[in-house]
Write a protein that holds these residues in place. Structure first.
Motif, PDB file in Angstrom:
ATOM      1  N   ARG A 115      -0.424   0.407  -9.937  1.00  0.00           N
ATOM      2  CA  ARG A 115      -0.503   0.385  -9.095  1.00  0.00           C
ATOM      3  C   ARG A 115      -2.517   1.264  -8.888  1.00  0.00           C
ATOM      4  NH1 ARG A 115       2.313   4.410  -5.913  1.00  0.00           N
ATOM      5  NH2 ARG A 115       4.478   3.449  -5.479  1.00  0.00           N
ATOM      6  N   ASN A 116      -3.217   1.279  -8.377  1.00  0.00           N
ATOM      7  CA  ASN A 116      -5.060   1.232  -7.978  1.00  0.00           C
ATOM      8  C   ASN A 116      -5.470   1.757  -6.929  1.00  0.00           C
ATOM      9  OD1 ASN A 116      -5.653  -0.788 -11.045  1.00  0.00           O
ATOM     10  ND2 ASN A 116      -4.341  -2.384  -9.914  1.00  0.00           N
ATOM     11  N   LYS A 117      -5.738   2.832  -7.403  1.00  0.00           N
ATOM     12  CA  LYS A 117      -6.399   3.902  -6.679  1.00  0.00           C
ATOM     13  C   LYS A 117      -7.333   2.761  -5.421  1.00  0.00           C
ATOM     14  CE  LYS A 117      -8.380   7.728  -7.263  1.00  0.00           C
ATOM     15  NZ  LYS A 117      -9.506   9.132  -7.846  1.00  0.00           N
ATOM     16  N   ALA A 118      -7.633   3.099  -4.056  1.00  0.00           N
ATOM     17  CA  ALA A 118      -7.513   2.356  -3.793  1.00  0.00           C
ATOM     18  C   ALA A 118      -9.509   3.048  -3.705  1.00  0.00           C
ATOM     19  CB  ALA A 118      -7.501   2.531  -1.714  1.00  0.00           C
ATOM     20  N   ALA A 119     -10.569   2.457  -3.547  1.00  0.00           N
ATOM     21  CA  ALA A 119     -11.861   2.685  -3.804  1.00  0.00           C
ATOM     22  C   ALA A 119     -12.052   2.577  -1.926  1.00  0.00           C
ATOM     23  CB  ALA A 119     -12.504   1.563  -3.458  1.00  0.00           C
ATOM     24  N   VAL A 120     -13.160   4.537  -1.896  1.00  0.00           N
ATOM     25  CA  VAL A 120     -13.507   4.836  -0.572  1.00  0.00           C
ATOM     26  C   VAL A 120     -14.064   5.481  -0.421  1.00  0.00           C
ATOM     27  CG1 VAL A 120     -11.292   5.139   0.736  1.00  0.00           C
ATOM     28  CG2 VAL A 120     -11.484   6.772  -1.358  1.00  0.00           C
ATOM     29  N   ASN A 121     -15.264   6.156  -0.082  1.00  0.00           N
ATOM     30  CA  ASN A 121     -16.328   6.991   0.117  1.00  0.00           C
ATOM     31  C   ASN A 121     -17.364   5.971  -0.768  1.00  0.00           C
ATOM     32  OD1 ASN A 121     -15.687   8.906   1.870  1.00  0.00           O
ATOM     33  ND2 ASN A 121     -14.545   9.419   0.396  1.00  0.00           N
ATOM     34  N   THR A 122     -17.002   4.763  -0.533  1.00  0.00           N
ATOM     35  CA  THR A 122     -18.445   3.860  -2.062  1.00  0.00           C
ATOM     36  C   THR A 122     -18.918   3.176  -0.960  1.00  0.00           C
ATOM     37  OG1 THR A 122     -18.244   3.079  -4.208  1.00  0.00           O
ATOM     38  CG2 THR A 122     -16.512   2.685  -2.291  1.00  0.00           C
ATOM     39  N   ILE A 171       0.743  -1.426   0.253  1.00  0.00           N
ATOM     40  CA  ILE A 171      -0.131  -0.201  -0.168  1.00  0.00           C
ATOM     41  C   ILE A 171       0.627   1.490   0.147  1.00  0.00           C
ATOM     42  CG2 ILE A 171      -1.854   1.203   1.235  1.00  0.00           C
ATOM     43  CD1 ILE A 171      -3.067  -1.544   0.524  1.00  0.00           C
ATOM     44  N   ASP A 172       0.589   2.289  -0.787  1.00  0.00           N
ATOM     45  CA  ASP A 172       1.224   3.586  -0.881  1.00  0.00           C
ATOM     46  C   ASP A 172       0.191   4.877  -1.039  1.00  0.00           C
ATOM     47  OD1 ASP A 172       3.961   4.970  -1.565  1.00  0.00           O
ATOM     48  OD2 ASP A 172       3.626   4.562  -3.771  1.00  0.00           O
ATOM     49  N   TYR A 173       0.558   5.364  -0.601  1.00  0.00           N
ATOM     50  CA  TYR A 173       0.280   6.940   0.164  1.00  0.00           C
ATOM     51  C   TYR A 173       0.895   7.816  -1.209  1.00  0.00           C
ATOM     52  CZ  TYR A 173      -2.380  11.123   1.216  1.00  0.00           C
ATOM     53  OH  TYR A 173      -3.578  11.699   2.037  1.00  0.00           O
ATOM     54  N   SER A 174      -0.008   8.730  -2.048  1.00  0.00           N
ATOM     55  CA  SER A 174      -0.021   9.772  -2.570  1.00  0.00           C
ATOM     56  C   SER A 174      -0.826  10.950  -2.868  1.00  0.00           C
ATOM     57  CB  SER A 174       0.091   9.419  -4.541  1.00  0.00           C
ATOM     58  OG  SER A 174       0.145  10.484  -5.620  1.00  0.00           O
ATOM     59  N   GLY A 175      -0.311  12.277  -2.563  1.00  0.00           N
ATOM     60  CA  GLY A 175      -0.938  13.729  -2.207  1.00  0.00           C
ATOM     61  C   GLY A 175      -1.748  13.999  -3.103  1.00  0.00           C
ATOM     62  N   LYS A 176      -1.885  13.179  -4.450  1.00  0.00           N
ATOM     63  CA  LYS A 176      -2.917  13.619  -5.309  1.00  0.00           C
ATOM     64  C   LYS A 176      -4.226  12.313  -5.476  1.00  0.00           C
ATOM     65  CE  LYS A 176      -1.494  15.887  -9.504  1.00  0.00           C
ATOM     66  NZ  LYS A 176      -0.196  15.812 -10.715  1.00  0.00           N
TER      67      LYS A 176
END
Length: 105
Positions: free
Chosen positions: A82-89, A60-65
């Motif tokens: 890399r794939n964005k984590a799904a949040v607020n869903t 897991i990595d974190y990008s400010g963008k």
């Protein structure tokens, strides 16, 4: 194939869970429970890969963008994506459990 038809429910080929389409305006390409994905793209969203291997979450990595990103590695060909984590869903990604397992949190 349009992006609208890509945002559909599916069954995870790794753990068998039923995965709902995201409801936050984005697109899901991995299971929110085990975080596994399928190697479908050569470039994000193109669906042109012929590999079709199962991609395991390795980090897991974190990008400010882009926020939290799941790094997957294909069990068949070794490609990393890399794939964005799904949040607020509906069915948010269980990244906290995964981070604890990796001792990243």
């Amino acid at each position: 194939m349009s992006r609208i038809t890509e945002n559909t429910a599916f069954q995870c080929e790794h753990c068998g869970a039923g995965v709902a389409a995201v409801t936050n305006g984005s697109f899901r390409n991995h299971c929110p429970f085990c975080l596994y994905s399928k190697h479908l793209d050569n470039e994000p969203g193109d669906r042109l890969s012929t590999c079709r291997g199962i991609m395991r979450p390795i980090q897991i990595d974190y990008s400010g963008k882009k926020g939290y990103q799941i790094i997957h590695e294909c069990n068949k060909c070794g490609k990393k994506q890399r794939n964005k984590a799904a949040v607020n869903t509906i069915q948010e990604d269980d990244i906290l459990r995964f981070m604890k397992a990796l001792n990243q949190y």
